[in-house]
Design an enzyme around this catalytic site. Structure first.
Site, PDB file in Angstrom:
ATOM      1  CE1 TYR A   3       7.285  21.480  35.003  1.00 50.21           C
ATOM      2  CE2 TYR A   3       8.344  23.547  35.643  1.00 50.21           C
ATOM      3  CZ  TYR A   3       7.207  22.736  35.584  1.00 50.21           C
ATOM      4  OH  TYR A   3       6.014  23.165  36.105  1.00 50.21           O
ATOM      5  NE  ARG A  36      -2.872  28.371  41.847  1.00 43.45           N
ATOM      6  CZ  ARG A  36      -3.759  29.168  41.247  1.00 43.45           C
ATOM      7  NH1 ARG A  36      -3.413  29.890  40.203  1.00 43.45           N
ATOM      8  NH2 ARG A  36      -4.996  29.240  41.684  1.00 43.45           N
TER       9      ARG A  36
END
Ligand code: HXC
Ligand code: NAP
Length: 304
Positions: free
Chosen positions: A167, A219
């Protein structure tokens, strides 16, 4: 409980696979790996040690560094230095501690990162800045510190390897600070490759897809999300990455075998990002038996 099983499987995979490169391929090299006490950084560190490098690992928590160095000591010469990569003076001190012990540094792996999922509108400016500081500024601090040292000494055959992710170029919602920071690291990679290549410093990047680690999974896929969003379904190869696969790629990029590779970002994601990008890849959800009827529909369309 899917997450712990996946983590355990990967640890076993790392232990069972011999390195891709020949024995001693990294003999004589000193490699510094930020975030090298946990997760992917640790797997990279272990593979470097197996191939003969001396390895310095660094991160904020001395306690986890001590545990890691003790466990890795059987593989080769390893040291640790506590350092917060956000602080330039701490980075210089870390570099100097490695030089004081081994007299040289040949490679820097910018692997340390911070990340968490959140709708962007929930983020405070400080939350955004925290991720940018660790990922982008931390990488900048280390690159400047090590690069300036090599350039001042006129030392050649050095390399930097930055850990980004796919990304960095596609962008991604819900991890926007990380996407911005990784995009910056990718720009830094290509820019320094062009500028510092003539000074004998190669700069490359790796872009891993999903590789299970405690740090990332807790996370990015906390609690039930790990089952709700099975990352394997996003990957054409139908599985997650295994740590030894990334470690082999990283050690190749740190080794003299890749001496002509500079400014490259190597994706290792089982085809994940391309599957997400291709507009019609969702058609894999169509039952194979439906294709005869669909073909008839398409062939039956004449004119506009
Ligand atoms: C919203 C949050 C938050 C959350 C923290 N903050 N967590 N905001 N949602 N879940 C906010 C805090 O409220 C605070 O802002 C600011 O962020 C800083 O938080 P601290 O806890 O003080 O920061 P710090 O102690 O420096 O810890 C940094 C951290 C932490 C990033 C928040 O998670 C960490 O130490 N991470 C290191 C390891 C890690 O993240 N590994 C995963 C890498 S995985 P305010 O304004 O409230 O004070 C990865 C994968 C990439 O990168 C690609 C996968 C495909
Ligand atoms: P991880 O185990 O959480 O690794 C992050 C490391 O960075 C930890 O060792 C942490 O140690 C260190 N760190 C965090 N903040 C720091 C700071 N300010 N200064 C120094 N060190 C700091 O997660 P991981 O999955 O192995 O991730 C490693 C790298 O791979 C990251 O760059 C990540 O973006 C990338 N990546 C991971 C995946 C994946 O699927 N796992 C996919 C794509 C890319 P301390 O807490 O002790 O500081």
């Amino acid at each position: 409980m899917q997450a712990p099983d996946i983590l355990a499987e990967n640890q076993i995979a790392m232990e069972q696979k011999a390195p891709m490169l020949r024995d001693g391929a990294l003999n004589g090299l000193v490699v510094v790996i930020t975030g090298g006490g946990t997760g992917l950084g640790r797997s990279m560190a272990e593979q470097c040690l197996r191939l003969g490098a001396r390895v310095a690992i660094t991160s904020r928590k001395q306690e986890s560094l001590d545990k890691a160095t003790t466990e890795m000591a059987t593989l080769g010469e390893v040291m640790s230095v506590a350092c917060d990569v956000r602080e330039a003076d701490q980075v210089d001190a870390m570099r100097d501690a490695v030089l004081a012990r081994w007299g040289r540094i040949d490679a820097l792996v910018n692997n340390a990162a911070g990340n968490f999922i959140s709708p962007t509108e929930r983020l405070s400016p400080k939350a955004f800045r925290t991720i940018i500081d660790i990922v982008l500024i931390g990488t900048v601090n280390c690159s400047l510190s090590f690069g300036k040292h090599w350039i001042a000494k006129g030392e050649k055959d050095k390399c930097m390897l930055n850990v980004v992710t796919t990304y960095a170029w596609t962008g991604s919602g819900y991890v926007v600070p990380s996407a911005c920071a990784k995009a910056g690291v990718l720009a830094l990679t290509r820019s320094l490759a062009a500028e510092w290549g003539r000074l004998g410093i190669r700069t490359n990047a790796v872009a891993p897809g999903p590789f299970p680690t405690k740090g990332a999974w807790s996370r990015l896929l906390p609690g039930e999300l790990v089952e709700k969003f099975d990352m394997r379904k996003k990957v054409p190869l139908g599985r997650l990455g295994e740590h030894h696969e990334l470690a082999d790629l990283v050690t190749y990029l740190l080794s003299p075998y890749s001496a002509y590779v500079n400014g490259e970002v190597v994706t290792i994601d089982g085809g994940e990002w391309l599957k997400g990008a291709g507009q019609f890849n969702l058609l894999e959800q169509i039952e194979p038996g439906m294709w005869d009827a669909i073909e008839l529909l398409v062939r039956g369309t004449k004119g506009s």
